[in-house]
Motif scaffolding. Sequence first.
Motif, PDB file in Angstrom:
ATOM      1  N   TYR A   1      -6.316   1.263  -4.291  1.00  9.88           N
ATOM      2  CA  TYR A   1      -5.526   1.276  -3.058  1.00  9.88           C
ATOM      3  C   TYR A   1      -5.561  -0.071  -2.349  1.00  9.88           C
ATOM      4  O   TYR A   1      -4.534  -0.579  -1.903  1.00  9.88           O
ATOM      5  N   LEU A   2      -6.768  -0.662  -2.259  1.00 11.34           N
ATOM      6  CA  LEU A   2      -6.918  -1.952  -1.579  1.00 11.34           C
ATOM      7  C   LEU A   2      -6.645  -3.142  -2.496  1.00 11.34           C
ATOM      8  O   LEU A   2      -6.647  -4.281  -2.031  1.00 11.34           O
ATOM      9  N   GLN A   3      -6.470  -2.867  -3.783  1.00 11.52           N
ATOM     10  CA  GLN A   3      -6.218  -3.906  -4.779  1.00 11.52           C
ATOM     11  C   GLN A   3      -7.386  -4.895  -4.850  1.00 11.52           C
ATOM     12  O   GLN A   3      -7.198  -6.111  -4.812  1.00 11.52           O
ATOM     13  N   VAL A   4      -8.600  -4.316  -4.924  1.00  8.15           N
ATOM     14  CA  VAL A   4      -9.818  -5.111  -5.062  1.00  8.15           C
ATOM     15  C   VAL A   4     -10.665  -4.500  -6.178  1.00  8.15           C
ATOM     16  O   VAL A   4     -10.360  -3.425  -6.698  1.00  8.15           O
ATOM     17  N   HIS A   5     -11.741  -5.159  -6.540  1.00  3.30           N
ATOM     18  CA  HIS A   5     -12.652  -4.665  -7.577  1.00  3.30           C
ATOM     19  C   HIS A   5     -13.517  -3.544  -7.006  1.00  3.30           C
ATOM     20  O   HIS A   5     -13.803  -3.511  -5.801  1.00  3.30           O
ATOM     21  N   GLU A   6     -13.951  -2.628  -7.866  1.00  3.55           N
ATOM     22  CA  GLU A   6     -14.824  -1.529  -7.430  1.00  3.55           C
ATOM     23  C   GLU A   6     -16.118  -2.030  -6.798  1.00  3.55           C
ATOM     24  O   GLU A   6     -16.652  -1.397  -5.881  1.00  3.55           O
ATOM     25  N   ASN A   7     -16.643  -3.151  -7.270  1.00  5.25           N
ATOM     26  CA  ASN A   7     -17.862  -3.716  -6.681  1.00  5.25           C
ATOM     27  C   ASN A   7     -17.637  -4.129  -5.232  1.00  5.25           C
ATOM     28  O   ASN A   7     -18.556  -4.044  -4.406  1.00  5.25           O
TER      29      ASN A   7
ATOM     30  N   LEU B   1       0.829  -1.199   0.000  1.00  7.53           N
ATOM     31  CA  LEU B   1       0.000   0.000   0.000  1.00  7.53           C
ATOM     32  C   LEU B   1       0.865   1.252   0.000  1.00  7.53           C
ATOM     33  O   LEU B   1       1.932   1.266   0.592  1.00  7.53           O
ATOM     34  N   PRO B   2       0.398   2.327  -0.659  1.00  9.87           N
ATOM     35  CA  PRO B   2       1.127   3.589  -0.600  1.00  9.87           C
ATOM     36  C   PRO B   2       1.145   4.131   0.822  1.00  9.87           C
ATOM     37  O   PRO B   2       0.290   3.792   1.628  1.00  9.87           O
ATOM     38  N   SER B   3       2.133   4.959   1.124  1.00 14.76           N
ATOM     39  CA  SER B   3       2.194   5.550   2.465  1.00 14.76           C
ATOM     40  C   SER B   3       1.009   6.493   2.671  1.00 14.76           C
ATOM     41  O   SER B   3       0.468   7.052   1.723  1.00 14.76           O
ATOM     42  N   LEU B   4       0.618   6.677   3.907  1.00 18.48           N
ATOM     43  CA  LEU B   4      -0.584   7.442   4.223  1.00 18.48           C
ATOM     44  C   LEU B   4      -0.552   8.905   3.775  1.00 18.48           C
ATOM     45  O   LEU B   4      -1.577   9.414   3.351  1.00 18.48           O
ATOM     46  N   PRO B   5       0.579   9.634   3.846  1.00 16.81           N
ATOM     47  CA  PRO B   5       0.540  11.022   3.405  1.00 16.81           C
ATOM     48  C   PRO B   5       0.153  11.182   1.931  1.00 16.81           C
ATOM     49  O   PRO B   5      -0.314  12.225   1.527  1.00 16.81           O
ATOM     50  N   GLN B   6       0.317  10.149   1.119  1.00 16.95           N
ATOM     51  CA  GLN B   6      -0.019  10.209  -0.296  1.00 16.95           C
ATOM     52  C   GLN B   6      -1.502   9.961  -0.543  1.00 16.95           C
ATOM     53  O   GLN B   6      -1.972  10.133  -1.650  1.00 16.95           O
ATOM     54  N   VAL B   7      -2.229   9.566   0.477  1.00 19.89           N
ATOM     55  CA  VAL B   7      -3.644   9.252   0.334  1.00 19.89           C
ATOM     56  C   VAL B   7      -4.466  10.491   0.681  1.00 19.89           C
ATOM     57  O   VAL B   7      -4.304  11.065   1.749  1.00 19.89           O
ATOM     58  N   PRO B   8      -5.357  10.943  -0.227  1.00 21.46           N
ATOM     59  CA  PRO B   8      -6.163  12.139   0.050  1.00 21.46           C
ATOM     60  C   PRO B   8      -7.180  11.883   1.161  1.00 21.46           C
ATOM     61  O   PRO B   8      -7.491  10.735   1.471  1.00 21.46           O
ATOM     62  N   PRO B   9      -7.750  12.964   1.771  1.00 18.29           N
ATOM     63  CA  PRO B   9      -8.709  12.795   2.873  1.00 18.29           C
ATOM     64  C   PRO B   9      -9.997  12.107   2.449  1.00 18.29           C
ATOM     65  O   PRO B   9     -10.647  11.467   3.254  1.00 18.29           O
ATOM     66  N   THR B  10     -10.402  12.261   1.198  1.00 17.46           N
ATOM     67  CA  THR B  10     -11.524  11.499   0.657  1.00 17.46           C
ATOM     68  C   THR B  10     -11.075  10.870  -0.646  1.00 17.46           C
ATOM     69  O   THR B  10     -10.204  11.391  -1.340  1.00 17.46           O
ATOM     70  N   MET B  11     -11.673   9.732  -0.956  1.00 18.46           N
ATOM     71  CA  MET B  11     -11.268   8.971  -2.131  1.00 18.46           C
ATOM     72  C   MET B  11     -12.505   8.494  -2.882  1.00 18.46           C
ATOM     73  O   MET B  11     -13.541   8.256  -2.269  1.00 18.46           O
ATOM     74  N   THR B  12     -12.378   8.349  -4.193  1.00 14.43           N
ATOM     75  CA  THR B  12     -13.471   7.794  -4.976  1.00 14.43           C
ATOM     76  C   THR B  12     -13.483   6.277  -4.811  1.00 14.43           C
ATOM     77  O   THR B  12     -12.524   5.685  -4.314  1.00 14.43           O
ATOM     78  N   ARG B  13     -14.569   5.667  -5.264  1.00 18.27           N
ATOM     79  CA  ARG B  13     -14.669   4.211  -5.204  1.00 18.27           C
ATOM     80  C   ARG B  13     -13.526   3.564  -5.990  1.00 18.27           C
ATOM     81  O   ARG B  13     -12.925   2.596  -5.547  1.00 18.27           O
ATOM     82  N   ARG B  14     -13.197   4.127  -7.141  1.00 19.86           N
ATOM     83  CA  ARG B  14     -12.105   3.597  -7.961  1.00 19.86           C
ATOM     84  C   ARG B  14     -10.755   3.722  -7.249  1.00 19.86           C
ATOM     85  O   ARG B  14      -9.949   2.795  -7.248  1.00 19.86           O
ATOM     86  N   GLU B  15     -10.518   4.871  -6.607  1.00 21.16           N
ATOM     87  CA  GLU B  15      -9.256   5.073  -5.891  1.00 21.16           C
ATOM     88  C   GLU B  15      -9.106   4.089  -4.736  1.00 21.16           C
ATOM     89  O   GLU B  15      -8.027   3.532  -4.512  1.00 21.16           O
ATOM     90  N   VAL B  16     -10.203   3.874  -4.000  1.00 21.29           N
ATOM     91  CA  VAL B  16     -10.155   2.910  -2.890  1.00 21.29           C
ATOM     92  C   VAL B  16      -9.901   1.509  -3.435  1.00 21.29           C
ATOM     93  O   VAL B  16      -9.101   0.757  -2.873  1.00 21.29           O
ATOM     94  N   ALA B  17     -10.554   1.153  -4.527  1.00 21.55           N
ATOM     95  CA  ALA B  17     -10.358  -0.171  -5.129  1.00 21.55           C
ATOM     96  C   ALA B  17      -8.902  -0.367  -5.538  1.00 21.55           C
ATOM     97  O   ALA B  17      -8.309  -1.422  -5.274  1.00 21.55           O
TER      98      ALA B  17
END
Length: 69
Positions: free
Chosen positions: A24-30, A6-22
């Motif tokens: 980041y977590l290396q999972v499907h958007e569903n 996973l990327p380090s936390l400072p590189q992660v924005p305070p809110t993320m889209t469903r695609r960005e979270v997917a």
Amino acid sequence: MVSMNLPSLPQVPPTMTRREVAEYLQVHENTVANLVKRGQLKAVRMRGDRGAVLIDRQSVIDYINWAFA
């Protein structure tokens, strides 16, 4: 224990889209949509932007800590 690259936390924005979270977590958007639906990730639906969903970064961090504890 499962190892995630996973990327380090400072590189992660305070809110993320469903695609960005997917990505980041290396999972499907569903999968992310299901986590939001079950209440495991906190999200808000934006008005006017075709119903875009923004997911709270801290809820993603909390989910990772819970899922991989």
